[in-house]
Design an enzyme around this catalytic site. Structure first.
Site, mmCIF file in Angstrom:
data_model
loop_
_atom_site.group_PDB
_atom_site.id
_atom_site.type_symbol
_atom_site.label_atom_id
_atom_site.label_comp_id
_atom_site.label_asym_id
_atom_site.label_seq_id
_atom_site.Cartn_x
_atom_site.Cartn_y
_atom_site.Cartn_z
ATOM 1 N N TYR A 1 0.914 -1.310 -0.171
ATOM 2 C CA TYR A 1 -0.043 -0.006 0.070
ATOM 3 C C TYR A 1 0.854 1.164 0.152
ATOM 4 O O TYR A 1 0.801 1.962 -0.781
ATOM 5 C CB TYR A 1 -1.070 -0.084 1.475
ATOM 6 C CG TYR A 1 -1.752 1.451 1.546
ATOM 7 C CD1 TYR A 1 -2.843 1.656 0.684
ATOM 8 C CD2 TYR A 1 -1.554 2.100 2.733
ATOM 9 C CE1 TYR A 1 -3.544 2.569 0.839
ATOM 10 C CE2 TYR A 1 -2.282 3.025 2.923
ATOM 11 C CZ TYR A 1 -3.175 3.454 2.165
ATOM 12 O OH TYR A 1 -4.141 4.526 2.299
HETATM 13 N N1 LIG Z 1 -8.269 4.143 5.843
HETATM 14 C C1 LIG Z 1 -7.480 5.097 6.154
HETATM 15 O O1 LIG Z 1 -7.127 5.391 7.305
HETATM 16 C C2 LIG Z 1 -6.677 5.939 5.353
HETATM 17 C C3 LIG Z 1 -5.897 6.848 5.666
HETATM 18 C C4 LIG Z 1 -5.304 7.425 4.698
HETATM 19 C C5 LIG Z 1 -5.683 7.642 3.272
HETATM 20 N N2 LIG Z 1 -6.554 6.680 2.893
HETATM 21 C C6 LIG Z 1 -7.046 6.872 1.522
HETATM 22 O O2 LIG Z 1 -7.769 7.453 1.402
HETATM 23 C C7 LIG Z 1 -8.607 7.308 0.105
HETATM 24 C C8 LIG Z 1 -10.201 7.148 0.572
HETATM 25 O O3 LIG Z 1 -10.465 6.582 1.513
HETATM 26 P P1 LIG Z 1 -12.152 6.128 1.795
HETATM 27 O O4 LIG Z 1 -12.079 5.636 3.086
HETATM 28 O O5 LIG Z 1 -13.064 7.163 1.387
HETATM 29 O O6 LIG Z 1 -11.858 4.881 0.912
HETATM 30 P P2 LIG Z 1 -13.193 3.800 0.411
HETATM 31 O O7 LIG Z 1 -14.422 4.130 1.101
HETATM 32 O O8 LIG Z 1 -12.775 2.295 0.460
HETATM 33 O O9 LIG Z 1 -13.553 4.115 -1.273
HETATM 34 C C9 LIG Z 1 -12.514 3.872 -2.216
HETATM 35 C C10 LIG Z 1 -13.488 3.668 -3.539
HETATM 36 O O10 LIG Z 1 -12.675 3.015 -4.432
HETATM 37 C C11 LIG Z 1 -13.182 2.403 -5.161
HETATM 38 N N3 LIG Z 1 -12.388 1.579 -5.926
HETATM 39 C C12 LIG Z 1 -11.840 0.380 -5.876
HETATM 40 N N4 LIG Z 1 -11.478 -0.073 -7.132
HETATM 41 C C13 LIG Z 1 -11.971 0.584 -8.263
HETATM 42 C C14 LIG Z 1 -12.021 0.271 -9.387
HETATM 43 N N5 LIG Z 1 -11.143 -0.583 -10.170
HETATM 44 N N6 LIG Z 1 -12.634 1.254 -10.138
HETATM 45 C C15 LIG Z 1 -13.419 2.382 -9.849
HETATM 46 N N7 LIG Z 1 -13.450 2.423 -8.197
HETATM 47 C C16 LIG Z 1 -12.664 1.551 -7.693
HETATM 48 C C17 LIG Z 1 -14.011 1.439 -4.371
HETATM 49 O O11 LIG Z 1 -15.256 0.943 -5.133
HETATM 50 P P3 LIG Z 1 -16.094 -0.229 -4.580
HETATM 51 O O12 LIG Z 1 -17.039 0.598 -3.677
HETATM 52 O O13 LIG Z 1 -16.697 -0.525 -5.813
HETATM 53 O O14 LIG Z 1 -15.077 -1.205 -4.010
HETATM 54 C C18 LIG Z 1 -14.467 2.677 -3.334
HETATM 55 O O15 LIG Z 1 -15.700 3.115 -3.539
HETATM 56 C C19 LIG Z 1 -8.013 6.099 -0.350
HETATM 57 O O16 LIG Z 1 -7.345 6.029 -1.417
HETATM 58 C C20 LIG Z 1 -7.480 5.537 0.882
HETATM 59 O O17 LIG Z 1 -6.309 4.552 0.458
HETATM 60 C C21 LIG Z 1 -7.135 5.921 3.693
#
Ligand SMILES: NC(=O)c1ccc[n+]([C@@H]2O[C@H](COP(=O)([O-])OP(=O)(O)OC[C@H]3O[C@@H](n4cnc5c(N)ncnc54)[C@H](OP(=O)(O)O)[C@@H]3O)[C@@H](O)[C@H]2O)c1
Length: 218
Positions: free
Chosen positions: A131
């Protein structure tokens, strides 16, 4: 402003779409699952089905026609393996940036993660290492482009309500957490602020109102 959001059904994306719609902007959420159309529309955005792991830059460039900005906030998510960290978190951002270049959309806000920008710590879990490697490669790719980019690295995301207050700055910012709702508000403010172009910024919860935090680094 017309803003195309990659990962349009993500938790940050849905909050961002609501904020943009409330102020009269046009948000377009790119989603891979047609069952998510109603949720995206419910957030006030247009929903377009586009699988970032299958589409070509030519395909996506057509979808970006007439857009003013791209926000990349897709992610393979919890439970995914190392391969999808590369195919979504890295390659999805590269695809969107390629398409933005082709379509002449200069403004690009990339949601990365705190921890990116350095090699994963020795002994890190394999998926975490993949990641961080993917996020770092996506950042490096974007910074090398002739686009008006901003890289935003939030700390650990929570579903707590918006506080309206954050700590935003050039790395290093101490590790911490931040509500997704505050991340969405920061993205809106970044879209409005040319002074944040070509900056890499870290974000956690803090004491500064969002507008003041963005203004202070502009
Ligand atoms: N979790 C943490 O603590 C954390 C910390 C820092 C940064 N981040 C980053 O912040 C960002 C957003 O976070 P979040 O919580 O809003 O994420 P999230 O709810 O997991 O949303 C990510 C979205 O990406 C979509 N996705 C995955 N594969 C795809 C594909 N092939 N084509 C189109 N869409 C696709 C998913 O769709 P599906 O619903 O269809 O799967 C999901 O809706 C991410 O980049 C994450 O890595 C996370």
């Amino acid at each position: 402003m017309r803003v195309v959001i990659a990962g349009g059904h993500g938790k940050i994306a849905l909050l961002l779409e609501r904020l943009l719609a409330e102020r009269g902007d046009q948000a377009v959420g790119l989603i891979r699952n047609p069952a998510h159309v109603a949720d995206v529309q419910g957030a006030g955005a247009e929903a377009v089905v586009c699988d970032l792991e299958a589409a070509s830059a030519e395909d996506v460039a057509v979808l970006l026609s007439g857009a003013d900005a791209v926000v990349f906030t897709a992610g393979a998510g919890a439970g995914s393996g190392a391969l999808r960290k590369d195919s979504v978190d890295r390659a999805g951002s590269v695809l969107m940036a390629d398409a933005a270049g082709r379509a002449g959309v200069r403004r690009f806000v990339q949601v990365s993660s705190m921890g990116a920008g350095q090699p994963p710590r020795p002994g890190s879990d394999e998926v975490w290492a993949a990641y961080i490697t993917a996020k770092t490669a996506a950042e490096d790719d974007l910074r090398a482009r002739d686009l008006d980019w901003t890289v935003l690295r939030p700390g650990g995301l929570t579903d707590a309500p918006a506080t309206g207050k954050v700590r935003l700055g050039a790395p290093p910012v101490p590790s911490g957490t931040v509500p997704r709702a505050d991340v969405a508000a920061v993205i809106v403010a970044l879209l409005d602020e040319p002074g944040t172009w070509r900056q890499t910024l870290e974000l956690i919860g803090g004491d500064s109102p969002v507008a003041a935090a963005v203004h202070s680094i502009s």
